[in-house]
Design a protein around this motif. Structure first.
Motif, PDB file in Angstrom:
ATOM      1  N   MET A 135       0.865  -1.172   0.057  1.00 30.47           N
ATOM      2  CA  MET A 135       0.070  -0.123   0.265  1.00 30.47           C
ATOM      3  C   MET A 135       0.766   1.222  -0.073  1.00 30.47           C
ATOM      4  SD  MET A 135      -2.705  -1.328   3.001  1.00 30.47           S
ATOM      5  CE  MET A 135      -4.028  -0.238   2.420  1.00 30.47           C
ATOM      6  N   GLY A 136       0.341   2.500  -0.302  1.00 24.92           N
ATOM      7  CA  GLY A 136       1.036   3.657  -0.340  1.00 24.92           C
ATOM      8  C   GLY A 136       0.066   4.900  -0.419  1.00 24.92           C
ATOM      9  N   ASN A 137       0.518   6.090  -0.151  1.00 23.96           N
ATOM     10  CA  ASN A 137      -0.232   7.095  -0.262  1.00 23.96           C
ATOM     11  C   ASN A 137      -0.023   7.848  -1.547  1.00 23.96           C
ATOM     12  OD1 ASN A 137      -0.942   9.965   0.446  1.00 23.96           O
ATOM     13  ND2 ASN A 137      -0.637   9.604   2.695  1.00 23.96           N
ATOM     14  N   ASP A 138      -1.277   8.229  -2.049  1.00 24.95           N
ATOM     15  CA  ASP A 138      -1.379   8.956  -3.313  1.00 24.95           C
ATOM     16  C   ASP A 138      -1.840  10.079  -3.036  1.00 24.95           C
ATOM     17  OD1 ASP A 138      -1.487  10.153  -5.833  1.00 24.95           O
ATOM     18  OD2 ASP A 138      -2.578   8.423  -6.777  1.00 24.95           O
ATOM     19  N   GLY A 163      -2.557  11.846  -0.340  1.00 28.86           N
ATOM     20  CA  GLY A 163      -3.257  11.974   0.913  1.00 28.86           C
ATOM     21  C   GLY A 163      -4.261  10.768   0.847  1.00 28.86           C
ATOM     22  N   SER A 164      -4.461  10.132  -0.056  1.00 26.73           N
ATOM     23  CA  SER A 164      -5.337   8.999  -0.262  1.00 26.73           C
ATOM     24  C   SER A 164      -4.583   7.491  -0.201  1.00 26.73           C
ATOM     25  CB  SER A 164      -6.265   9.071  -1.562  1.00 26.73           C
ATOM     26  OG  SER A 164      -6.819  10.070  -1.701  1.00 26.73           O
ATOM     27  N   GLU A 165      -5.082   6.655   0.683  1.00 26.03           N
ATOM     28  CA  GLU A 165      -4.729   5.358   0.816  1.00 26.03           C
ATOM     29  C   GLU A 165      -5.036   4.375  -0.382  1.00 26.03           C
ATOM     30  OE1 GLU A 165      -5.882   2.033   3.583  1.00 26.03           O
ATOM     31  OE2 GLU A 165      -4.390   3.018   4.698  1.00 26.03           O
ATOM     32  N   THR A 222      -3.986   0.789  -2.858  1.00 21.34           N
ATOM     33  CA  THR A 222      -3.185  -0.359  -2.690  1.00 21.34           C
ATOM     34  C   THR A 222      -2.538  -0.571  -4.102  1.00 21.34           C
ATOM     35  OG1 THR A 222      -4.940  -1.443  -1.692  1.00 21.34           O
ATOM     36  CG2 THR A 222      -3.660  -3.116  -3.132  1.00 21.34           C
TER      37      THR A 222
END
Length: 178
Positions: free
Chosen positions: A158-161, A163-165, A167
């Motif tokens: 997972m990551g942060n794009d 400000g949105s989490e 997958t």
């Protein structure tokens, strides 16, 4: 008062000795006030001790009861606690560090090093949740392995794009990692 040898001085309220007192036994039922240094080979204290200054021990101290220290305890040597030690809500005993509530933060100025000498699947750094082993990091044939331990358990990256989490990758173990 002039002391005679082998004489009982019961009832004497104040006794001043200038020089050395050599006695096989000495029973004092009142207070002792020592302004200088007291060099004692063995001390057996049945009651409370009130220290207004510093107590320095050059040898060992054995306490069979509780030791209550209101100030800071400084030890230049090793502290041995064979029955474990409690610090706030952390217990350290043998090979276990247990936290009774809340989160545990490890904050170091340098590196955090996890060094497990065992290799192969099921060894190394084990990840558990309430005792259930769900993942591992280990070395085998000089390769780093990251393993999901439960049957058909997926690996999700997972990551942060913005400000949105999100997958970014799911490895589906029930589909051979597809």
């Amino acid at each position: 008062v002039i002391l005679d040898s082998n004489k009982d001085y019961t009832g004497v309220r104040n006794l001043t000795i200038s020089g050395e007192l050599d006695a096989a036994t000495l029973d004092i039922s009142g207070d002792i006030d020592v302004d200088g240094t007291a060099n004692l080979d063995v001390v057996d204290i049945d009651g409370a001790v009130d220290m207004a200054s510093t107590l320095t021990l050059a040898g060992n101290a054995d306490f069979n009861g509780n030791l209550d220290v209101a100030g800071t305890t400084v030890s230049a040597g090793k502290i041995t606690a064979d029955a474990g030690i409690d610090i706030d809500n952390i217990n350290i005993d043998g090979t276990t560090i247990a936290l009774s509530s809340g989160d545990l933060t490890i904050d170091v100025a340098g590196n955090i090093i996890l060094d497990a000498d065992t290799q192969g699947s099921g060894n190394g750094v084990l990840l558990k949740d309430d005792g259930t082993h769900y993942g591992s990091f280990f070395r085998s044939s000089s390769n780093l392995h990251i393993k999901a331990e439960a049957s058909d358990q997926d690996m999700i990256f997972m990551g942060n794009d913005g400000g949105s989490e999100i997958t970014v990758l799911t490895l589906d173990m029930s589909e051979a990692g597809a």
